[in-house]
Design a protein around this motif. Structure first.
Motif, PDB file in Angstrom:
ATOM      1  N   GLY A  71       0.704  -1.170   0.133  1.00  0.00           N
ATOM      2  CA  GLY A  71       0.083  -0.049  -0.036  1.00  0.00           C
ATOM      3  C   GLY A  71       0.762   1.160   0.013  1.00  0.00           C
ATOM      4  O   GLY A  71       0.421   2.469   0.129  1.00  0.00           O
ATOM      5  N   MET A  72       2.117   1.123   0.135  1.00  0.00           N
ATOM      6  CA  MET A  72       2.994   2.379   0.184  1.00  0.00           C
ATOM      7  C   MET A  72       3.760   2.601  -1.397  1.00  0.00           C
ATOM      8  O   MET A  72       4.450   1.625  -1.688  1.00  0.00           O
ATOM      9  CB  MET A  72       4.015   2.324   1.259  1.00  0.00           C
ATOM     10  N   SER A  73       3.283   3.630  -1.747  1.00  0.00           N
ATOM     11  CA  SER A  73       3.939   4.158  -3.035  1.00  0.00           C
ATOM     12  C   SER A  73       5.472   4.415  -2.821  1.00  0.00           C
ATOM     13  O   SER A  73       5.814   4.668  -1.720  1.00  0.00           O
ATOM     14  CB  SER A  73       3.344   5.152  -3.466  1.00  0.00           C
ATOM     15  N   LYS A  74       6.160   4.630  -4.047  1.00  0.00           N
ATOM     16  CA  LYS A  74       7.585   4.880  -3.949  1.00  0.00           C
ATOM     17  C   LYS A  74       7.745   6.245  -3.217  1.00  0.00           C
ATOM     18  O   LYS A  74       8.886   6.470  -2.735  1.00  0.00           O
ATOM     19  CB  LYS A  74       8.193   5.024  -5.094  1.00  0.00           C
ATOM     20  N   ASP A  75       6.744   7.079  -3.242  1.00  0.00           N
ATOM     21  CA  ASP A  75       7.387   8.231  -2.622  1.00  0.00           C
ATOM     22  C   ASP A  75       6.461   8.706  -1.245  1.00  0.00           C
ATOM     23  O   ASP A  75       6.486   9.667  -0.642  1.00  0.00           O
ATOM     24  CB  ASP A  75       6.949   9.731  -3.519  1.00  0.00           C
ATOM     25  N   HIS A  76       5.944   7.510  -0.626  1.00  0.00           N
ATOM     26  CA  HIS A  76       5.364   7.427   0.528  1.00  0.00           C
ATOM     27  C   HIS A  76       6.370   7.921   1.647  1.00  0.00           C
ATOM     28  O   HIS A  76       7.352   7.203   1.878  1.00  0.00           O
ATOM     29  CB  HIS A  76       4.491   6.224   0.709  1.00  0.00           C
ATOM     30  N   GLN A  77       5.722   8.916   2.626  1.00  0.00           N
ATOM     31  CA  GLN A  77       6.724   9.386   3.805  1.00  0.00           C
ATOM     32  C   GLN A  77       7.172   8.050   4.338  1.00  0.00           C
ATOM     33  O   GLN A  77       8.602   8.138   4.797  1.00  0.00           O
ATOM     34  CB  GLN A  77       5.654  10.284   4.611  1.00  0.00           C
ATOM     35  N   THR A  92      24.455  10.370  -1.846  1.00  0.00           N
ATOM     36  CA  THR A  92      25.623   9.773  -2.667  1.00  0.00           C
ATOM     37  C   THR A  92      25.311   9.964  -4.110  1.00  0.00           C
ATOM     38  O   THR A  92      24.322  10.481  -4.595  1.00  0.00           O
ATOM     39  CB  THR A  92      25.788   8.306  -2.364  1.00  0.00           C
ATOM     40  N   ASN A  93      26.292   9.367  -5.147  1.00  0.00           N
ATOM     41  CA  ASN A  93      26.179   9.436  -6.513  1.00  0.00           C
ATOM     42  C   ASN A  93      25.380   8.312  -7.110  1.00  0.00           C
ATOM     43  O   ASN A  93      25.578   7.750  -8.183  1.00  0.00           O
ATOM     44  CB  ASN A  93      27.206   9.733  -7.380  1.00  0.00           C
ATOM     45  N   THR A  94      24.528   7.922  -6.289  1.00  0.00           N
ATOM     46  CA  THR A  94      23.766   6.657  -6.893  1.00  0.00           C
ATOM     47  C   THR A  94      22.946   7.039  -7.959  1.00  0.00           C
ATOM     48  O   THR A  94      22.336   8.110  -7.923  1.00  0.00           O
ATOM     49  CB  THR A  94      22.529   6.328  -5.608  1.00  0.00           C
ATOM     50  N   ASP A  95      22.692   6.294  -9.007  1.00  0.00           N
ATOM     51  CA  ASP A  95      22.376   6.634 -10.260  1.00  0.00           C
ATOM     52  C   ASP A  95      20.568   5.982  -9.947  1.00  0.00           C
ATOM     53  O   ASP A  95      20.549   4.895  -9.847  1.00  0.00           O
ATOM     54  CB  ASP A  95      22.765   5.925 -11.409  1.00  0.00           C
ATOM     55  N   MET A  96      19.710   6.936  -9.914  1.00  0.00           N
ATOM     56  CA  MET A  96      18.649   6.615  -9.632  1.00  0.00           C
ATOM     57  C   MET A  96      17.947   5.619 -10.565  1.00  0.00           C
ATOM     58  O   MET A  96      16.703   4.773 -10.190  1.00  0.00           O
ATOM     59  CB  MET A  96      17.541   7.879  -9.548  1.00  0.00           C
ATOM     60  N   SER A  97      18.253   5.602 -11.918  1.00  0.00           N
ATOM     61  CA  SER A  97      17.854   4.823 -12.845  1.00  0.00           C
ATOM     62  C   SER A  97      18.319   3.420 -12.619  1.00  0.00           C
ATOM     63  O   SER A  97      17.990   2.448 -13.164  1.00  0.00           O
ATOM     64  CB  SER A  97      18.046   5.250 -14.318  1.00  0.00           C
ATOM     65  N   ARG A  98      19.193   3.253 -11.489  1.00  0.00           N
ATOM     66  CA  ARG A  98      19.562   1.822 -11.167  1.00  0.00           C
ATOM     67  C   ARG A  98      19.139   1.401  -9.832  1.00  0.00           C
ATOM     68  O   ARG A  98      19.949   0.574  -9.046  1.00  0.00           O
ATOM     69  CB  ARG A  98      21.174   1.810 -11.241  1.00  0.00           C
ATOM     70  N   THR A  99      18.040   1.916  -9.463  1.00  0.00           N
ATOM     71  CA  THR A  99      17.376   1.678  -7.966  1.00  0.00           C
ATOM     72  C   THR A  99      16.208   0.890  -8.176  1.00  0.00           C
ATOM     73  O   THR A  99      15.364   1.395  -9.194  1.00  0.00           O
ATOM     74  CB  THR A  99      17.383   2.868  -7.245  1.00  0.00           C
ATOM     75  N   PHE A 100      15.957  -0.197  -7.693  1.00  0.00           N
ATOM     76  CA  PHE A 100      14.707  -0.937  -7.694  1.00  0.00           C
ATOM     77  C   PHE A 100      13.961  -1.422  -6.698  1.00  0.00           C
ATOM     78  O   PHE A 100      14.737  -1.526  -5.390  1.00  0.00           O
ATOM     79  CB  PHE A 100      15.013  -2.047  -8.604  1.00  0.00           C
ATOM     80  N   ALA A 101      12.806  -1.441  -6.655  1.00  0.00           N
ATOM     81  CA  ALA A 101      11.956  -1.858  -5.594  1.00  0.00           C
ATOM     82  C   ALA A 101      10.496  -2.509  -5.891  1.00  0.00           C
ATOM     83  O   ALA A 101      10.036  -2.051  -7.079  1.00  0.00           O
ATOM     84  CB  ALA A 101      11.693  -0.572  -4.653  1.00  0.00           C
ATOM     85  N   PRO A 102       9.959  -3.129  -5.193  1.00  0.00           N
ATOM     86  CA  PRO A 102       8.838  -3.759  -5.567  1.00  0.00           C
ATOM     87  C   PRO A 102       7.633  -2.663  -5.459  1.00  0.00           C
ATOM     88  O   PRO A 102       7.849  -1.763  -4.730  1.00  0.00           O
ATOM     89  CB  PRO A 102       8.270  -4.935  -4.585  1.00  0.00           C
ATOM     90  N   ASP A 103       6.691  -2.847  -6.281  1.00  0.00           N
ATOM     91  CA  ASP A 103       5.525  -1.888  -6.654  1.00  0.00           C
ATOM     92  C   ASP A 103       4.622  -2.343  -5.623  1.00  0.00           C
ATOM     93  O   ASP A 103       3.833  -3.045  -6.015  1.00  0.00           O
ATOM     94  CB  ASP A 103       5.328  -1.657  -7.869  1.00  0.00           C
ATOM     95  N   ALA A 104       4.446  -1.670  -4.526  1.00  0.00           N
ATOM     96  CA  ALA A 104       3.513  -2.118  -3.186  1.00  0.00           C
ATOM     97  C   ALA A 104       2.222  -1.457  -3.465  1.00  0.00           C
ATOM     98  O   ALA A 104       1.388  -1.731  -2.650  1.00  0.00           O
ATOM     99  CB  ALA A 104       3.937  -1.721  -1.899  1.00  0.00           C
ATOM    100  N   VAL A 105       1.952  -0.945  -4.500  1.00  0.00           N
ATOM    101  CA  VAL A 105       0.688  -0.389  -4.882  1.00  0.00           C
ATOM    102  C   VAL A 105       0.066  -0.910  -6.021  1.00  0.00           C
ATOM    103  O   VAL A 105      -0.836  -0.351  -6.651  1.00  0.00           O
ATOM    104  CB  VAL A 105       0.636   1.105  -4.830  1.00  0.00           C
ATOM    105  N   ALA A 106       0.748  -1.791  -6.440  1.00  0.00           N
ATOM    106  CA  ALA A 106       0.317  -2.757  -8.018  1.00  0.00           C
ATOM    107  C   ALA A 106      -1.162  -3.178  -7.688  1.00  0.00           C
ATOM    108  O   ALA A 106      -1.430  -3.492  -6.445  1.00  0.00           O
ATOM    109  CB  ALA A 106       1.160  -3.741  -8.201  1.00  0.00           C
ATOM    110  N   THR A 107      -1.895  -3.298  -8.765  1.00  0.00           N
ATOM    111  CA  THR A 107      -3.214  -3.757  -8.499  1.00  0.00           C
ATOM    112  C   THR A 107      -3.273  -5.293  -8.517  1.00  0.00           C
ATOM    113  O   THR A 107      -3.961  -5.760  -7.746  1.00  0.00           O
ATOM    114  CB  THR A 107      -4.187  -3.399  -9.593  1.00  0.00           C
ATOM    115  N   ASP A 108      -2.391  -5.863  -9.293  1.00  0.00           N
ATOM    116  CA  ASP A 108      -2.236  -7.369  -9.139  1.00  0.00           C
ATOM    117  C   ASP A 108      -0.841  -7.607  -8.200  1.00  0.00           C
ATOM    118  O   ASP A 108       0.198  -7.895  -9.051  1.00  0.00           O
ATOM    119  CB  ASP A 108      -2.233  -8.043 -10.558  1.00  0.00           C
ATOM    120  N   MET A 109      -0.965  -8.021  -7.031  1.00  0.00           N
ATOM    121  CA  MET A 109       0.082  -8.252  -6.329  1.00  0.00           C
ATOM    122  C   MET A 109       1.027  -9.405  -6.688  1.00  0.00           C
ATOM    123  O   MET A 109       2.263  -9.605  -6.657  1.00  0.00           O
ATOM    124  CB  MET A 109      -0.078  -7.941  -4.709  1.00  0.00           C
TER     125      MET A 109
END
Ligand code: GLP
Length: 244
Positions: A71-77, A92-109
């Motif tokens: 239920g928490m989106s990627k920008d949730h507090q 840091t100089n982490t490249d945001m296009s190389r960061t990954f996370a599960p989509d916890a608000v997907a309609t089909d979990m």
């Protein structure tokens, strides 16, 4: 398991940051899976310092969240992706296009679980998984229970975990009761594993982990006994009940 007994959590965090830096130096485009919670913040601070001193370059690294509250989106507090962004990526100089996370608000979990397992391996096996541990022995969000999932799945959080994580919310009632988490199989497939436990609240579980030479599904961290490259870094408080 190789154990390192540090005096303070700061020393433990520094040792862990050194461990990660060595891995990044060996392979700048490594796959790195990192935890959330109060424990890794100490190591992240050290990594930020290393980056500022030009001793750590994360620009080519691939960074993976290990879990997220359903239920928490990627920008949730209070979300875990935002947490890592706040404590590590943005400093840091982490490249945001190389960061990954599960989509916890997907309609089909269920489909999302399958998608994230695939994404987790998009660049080959995980090089390093950095873990914390819950007071009940959970790793990522793999709770104590009889049967464990190997891949990304939905976990119903234990009352203990909900209570422990209430510190990050406006009270216990606000803590989500379900999470999407990488499975035990994904942890064990990683080339190397490093785990941190700091503070008195972890002393009981660390004693149990230290003494348990078998695999106990009700103490999920004991699955790490099946892996041959596990480093455990603890401070004096977390190791205070160990008889060594
Ligand atoms: C959550 C996370 C775990 C983390 C644990 C311990 O449950 N899903 O990855 O290890 O909290 O958190 P803390 O470091 O705050 O004790």
């Amino acid at each position: 398991m190789e154990w390192f007994f540090c005096k303070t959590k700061e020393e433990g965090g520094k040792k862990t940051a050194e461990y990660i830096r060595n891995e990044v130096n060996k392979n700048p485009s490594l796959n790195l899976c990192i935890p959330t919670g109060s424990t890794p913040v100490i190591c992240f601070k050290e990594m930020v310092k290393m980056y500022e001193d030009k001793r750590l370059d994360l620009s080519c690294a691939y960074m993976y969240n290990m879990d997220e509250y359903v239920g928490m989106s990627k920008d949730h507090q209070e979300g875990y992706y935002r947490f890592l962004n706040q404590h590590l990526y943005s400093k840091t100089n982490t490249d945001m296009s190389r960061t990954f996370a599960p989509d916890a608000v997907a309609t089909d979990m269920q489909a999302e679980c399958e998608r994230y397992t695939k994404e987790f391996y998009q660049n080959g096996v995980m090089d390093v998984i950095y873990l914390g541990i819950g007071t009940d022995g959970h790793i990522a969000f793999n709770m104590p229970k009889e049967v464990h999932c190997l891949d990304t799945h939905i976990e119903n959080l234990s009352d203990d975990t909900v209570a422990a994580n209430a510190q990050f919310f406006d009270g216990k009632d606000e803590v989500p009761k379900d999470a999407i988490s990488i499975g035990i199989g994904m942890i064990l497939k990683s080339k190397r594993i490093v785990l941190n436990a700091f503070g008195k609240s972890k002393a009981e579980v660390i004693k149990r982990l230290y003494e348990e030479k078998a695999v106990d599904p009700y103490l999920p961290a004991t699955f790490l006994n099946l892996h041959d490259d596990v480093t455990i870094i603890v401070d004096e408080e977390a190791s205070s009940l160990i008889d060594r």
